[in-house]
Design a protein around this motif. Structure first.
Motif, short mmCIF file in Angstrom:
data_model
loop_
_atom_site.label_atom_id
_atom_site.label_comp_id
_atom_site.label_asym_id
_atom_site.label_seq_id
_atom_site.Cartn_x
_atom_site.Cartn_y
_atom_site.Cartn_z
N ILE A 190 0.70 -6.98 -7.43
CA ILE A 190 1.76 -6.42 -8.26
C ILE A 190 2.63 -7.53 -8.86
CG2 ILE A 190 3.89 -5.06 -8.19
CD1 ILE A 190 2.53 -3.22 -6.17
N VAL A 191 2.94 -8.56 -8.05
CA VAL A 191 3.83 -9.61 -8.55
C VAL A 191 3.22 -10.37 -9.72
CG1 VAL A 191 5.15 -9.87 -6.42
CG2 VAL A 191 3.05 -11.21 -6.74
N LEU A 192 1.90 -10.54 -9.71
CA LEU A 192 1.24 -11.20 -10.84
C LEU A 192 1.42 -10.37 -12.11
CD1 LEU A 192 -0.62 -13.34 -12.08
CD2 LEU A 192 -2.58 -12.05 -11.21
N MET A 193 1.24 -9.05 -12.00
CA MET A 193 1.41 -8.18 -13.16
C MET A 193 2.86 -8.16 -13.62
SD MET A 193 -1.67 -7.38 -13.61
CE MET A 193 -3.08 -7.74 -12.57
N GLU A 194 3.79 -8.18 -12.68
CA GLU A 194 5.21 -8.19 -13.05
C GLU A 194 5.57 -9.46 -13.80
OE1 GLU A 194 7.21 -5.46 -9.50
OE2 GLU A 194 7.15 -7.65 -9.29
N ALA A 195 5.02 -10.59 -13.37
CA ALA A 195 5.28 -11.85 -14.06
C ALA A 195 4.71 -11.82 -15.47
CB ALA A 195 4.71 -13.03 -13.27
N TRP A 196 3.49 -11.33 -15.60
CA TRP A 196 2.87 -11.22 -16.93
C TRP A 196 3.65 -10.27 -17.82
CZ3 TRP A 196 -2.89 -11.03 -15.04
CH2 TRP A 196 -3.41 -12.34 -15.04
N LEU A 197 4.19 -9.20 -17.26
CA LEU A 197 4.96 -8.25 -18.05
C LEU A 197 6.12 -8.94 -18.76
CD1 LEU A 197 5.39 -5.23 -18.82
CD2 LEU A 197 6.90 -5.07 -16.82
N ALA A 253 0.83 -1.20 0.00
CA ALA A 253 0.00 0.00 0.00
C ALA A 253 0.86 1.25 0.00
CB ALA A 253 -0.93 0.00 1.21
N GLU A 254 1.97 1.21 0.73
CA GLU A 254 2.85 2.38 0.80
C GLU A 254 3.52 2.63 -0.55
OE1 GLU A 254 1.92 0.79 4.68
OE2 GLU A 254 2.80 -0.18 2.92
N THR A 255 3.92 1.56 -1.24
CA THR A 255 4.49 1.71 -2.57
C THR A 255 3.46 2.28 -3.53
OG1 THR A 255 6.01 -0.13 -2.20
CG2 THR A 255 5.57 0.49 -4.49
N GLN A 256 2.22 1.82 -3.41
CA GLN A 256 1.15 2.33 -4.27
C GLN A 256 0.92 3.81 -4.00
OE1 GLN A 256 -2.58 0.26 -3.86
NE2 GLN A 256 -3.61 1.49 -5.41
N ALA A 257 0.88 4.21 -2.74
CA ALA A 257 0.68 5.63 -2.41
C ALA A 257 1.79 6.48 -2.99
CB ALA A 257 0.62 5.80 -0.89
N ARG A 258 3.01 6.00 -2.91
CA ARG A 258 4.15 6.77 -3.44
C ARG A 258 4.07 6.91 -4.96
NH1 ARG A 258 7.70 4.22 -0.73
NH2 ARG A 258 8.42 2.75 -2.30
N SER A 259 3.76 5.82 -5.65
CA SER A 259 3.67 5.87 -7.11
C SER A 259 2.52 6.77 -7.56
CB SER A 259 3.48 4.46 -7.67
OG SER A 259 4.58 3.63 -7.38
N GLY A 306 -7.92 1.22 -10.86
CA GLY A 306 -6.89 0.19 -10.99
C GLY A 306 -5.62 0.60 -10.28
N GLU A 307 -4.55 -0.11 -10.60
CA GLU A 307 -3.24 0.20 -10.04
C GLU A 307 -2.21 0.04 -11.13
OE1 GLU A 307 -0.17 -1.10 -6.42
OE2 GLU A 307 -2.20 -1.93 -6.49
N GLY A 308 -1.16 0.83 -11.07
CA GLY A 308 -0.12 0.76 -12.07
C GLY A 308 1.10 0.01 -11.57
N ILE A 309 1.96 -0.35 -12.49
CA ILE A 309 3.27 -0.90 -12.15
C ILE A 309 4.30 -0.25 -13.07
CG2 ILE A 309 2.27 -3.12 -11.44
CD1 ILE A 309 3.59 -4.32 -14.01
#
Length: 402
Positions: free
Chosen positions: A318-325, A17-23, A203-206
């Motif tokens: 996030i890790v699921l999206m990173e793997a798909w990336l 959550a903290e990483t999301q807030a920062r991004s 949504g959320e970004g990566i």
């Protein structure tokens, strides 16, 4: 003006959550949206003793104005001093159980923060607050002070806490909710009295820039190019279901007898039986990579044949999206509505509910390289289409300021 309120915030603050807030804050700032962050002087939940890691008052992180407040404990009943001094602002605490109040009492709170929210409510009625995540006192008590100006970015999971009367009350009162996924938004509608039009799904970004080198990863780790690799990335322990994953891998190895490897990357202790531990037996199926660098993590995604996510408590992943990336297909737990919905929308993965379905999915993805590649490509397309932080920030601003 948007004010993001998070328990912790900083360049060395860890947590999803903290990483999301920062991004989100950084992207809004780049888009010239007036944005501030309000947080405590603490570091993060992984360093509970560092309540004075940052100095109180105004500062700046990557160009974003940050106002830090000192943590203060609530009273023995879990009520902050600010609310004891302003009793007319209290919610109906007689409706809340002692267990619920004890939970709030155990987490980070700040009377200075509540006083600032209360002043800003009247001094800047155009301001909009985004409180993240839902379970913390800074969100519960803070949002109650400016209900018409408050949005929750809850990072909501289908967990027992989500059914507490405190949070049912909170969700029913605030102006709106910002969901990381469609499934998270649907969960909120099921659990709380919240009108559909008040639930927004930005949504959320990566970070979409990493490029993993799977060939280099295998070479550096001494793994043959044709060795099937399963990968898990994240915290280890019961909340993330990693003991279940180890049990299924052990059973699969015993039944199939074929060479393969499960790689575990991330933090947290998890006991690996000696018979399964590849650090002691090169032919064993489990290799604990521990905490690895940012680049090596993406190299591992690219090297993996299947990314396995057994967690049932996710609001985005996030890790699921990173793997798909990196073009790697996924295998997720069927009891996690969020990751299952991601797989359904993207076509990038399969789901398992028990060992039989786990083994069948692994068999299929290992036997069909064409299907494996197609699902990985679909997952990558989904990420590129939905996880751009610029688009997520624009949707967030439109929902909050519109």
């Amino acid at each position: 003006m948007i004010i993001i309120v998070s328990p912790w915030y900083g360049p060395d603050t860890r947590g999803g959550a903290e990483t999301q807030a920062r991004s989100l804050a950084q992207t809004l700032h780049r888009q010239s949206v007036p944005v501030q962050v309000w947080a405590s002087t603490g570091r993060d939940s992984f360093h509970p003793g560092e309540d004075s890691h940052y100095p109180p008052g105004w500062g700046e992180v990557d160009g974003v104005a940050v106002w830090r407040f000192r943590p203060t404990p609530a009273d023995t009943f879990g009520v902050p001093l600010f609310f004891r001094q302003h009793r007319h602002l209290l919610p109906p605490i007689e409706q809340f159980s002692s267990e619920e109040m004890n939970l709030l009492n155990s987490l980070l709170s700040s009377d200075e923060l509540y006083a600032a929210v209360w002043r800003t409510r009247t001094e800047h009625p155009e301001a909009r607050f985004i409180f993240i995540p839902y379970a913390f006192p800074t969100t519960f008590w803070g949002a109650l002070l400016a209900l018409d100006q408050s949005f929750l970015l809850p990072c909501l999971h289908d967990e027992p806490y989500a059914r507490h009367t405190t949070y049912r009350y909170l969700f029913s009162q605030v102006r709106g909710m910002l969901a990381n996924s469609h499934a998270e938004g649907e969960l909120a509608k099921q659990l709380y009295t919240i009108a559909p039009e008040r639930v927004h799904v930005p949504g959320e970004g990566i970070d979409l820039t990493p490029r993993g080198d799977g060939v280099a990863f295998r070479r550096q780790r001494g793994m043959p190019a044709d060795l099937p690799l399963l990968l898990y990335v994240g915290r280890r322990g019961d909340p993330k279901n990693t003991p279940l994953l180890l049990a299924y891998v052990r059973e699969y190895w015993a039944r199939r007898g074929k060479p393969f490897r499960l790689m575990l990357a991330g933090q947290g202790d998890i006991p690996i039986p000696a018979a399964l531990d590849a650090t002691h037996n090169h032919d064993a199926p489990v290799l604990d990579l521990g905490f690895i660098s940012h680049q090596e993590k993406h190299d591992a995604y690219a090297a993996a044949t299947i990314f396995v996510l057994p967690s049932i408590y996710e609001s985005f992943s996030i890790v699921l999206m990173e793997a798909w990336l990196q073009g790697t297909p996924a295998l997720v737990h069927a009891d996690c509505a969020v990751t299952v919905d991601h797989c359904r929308r993207s076509g990038g993965g399969l789901a398992f509910r028990d060992f039989g379905s786990f083994a069948a999915a692994v068999d299929l993805l290992l036997a069909r390289p064409d299907l494996n590649a197609t699902m990985g490509a679909r997952g990558r397309e989904f990420v590129l289409a939905t996880c751009n932080w610029e688009a997520v920030a624009r949707k967030t601003a439109a929902a909050v300021l519109g």
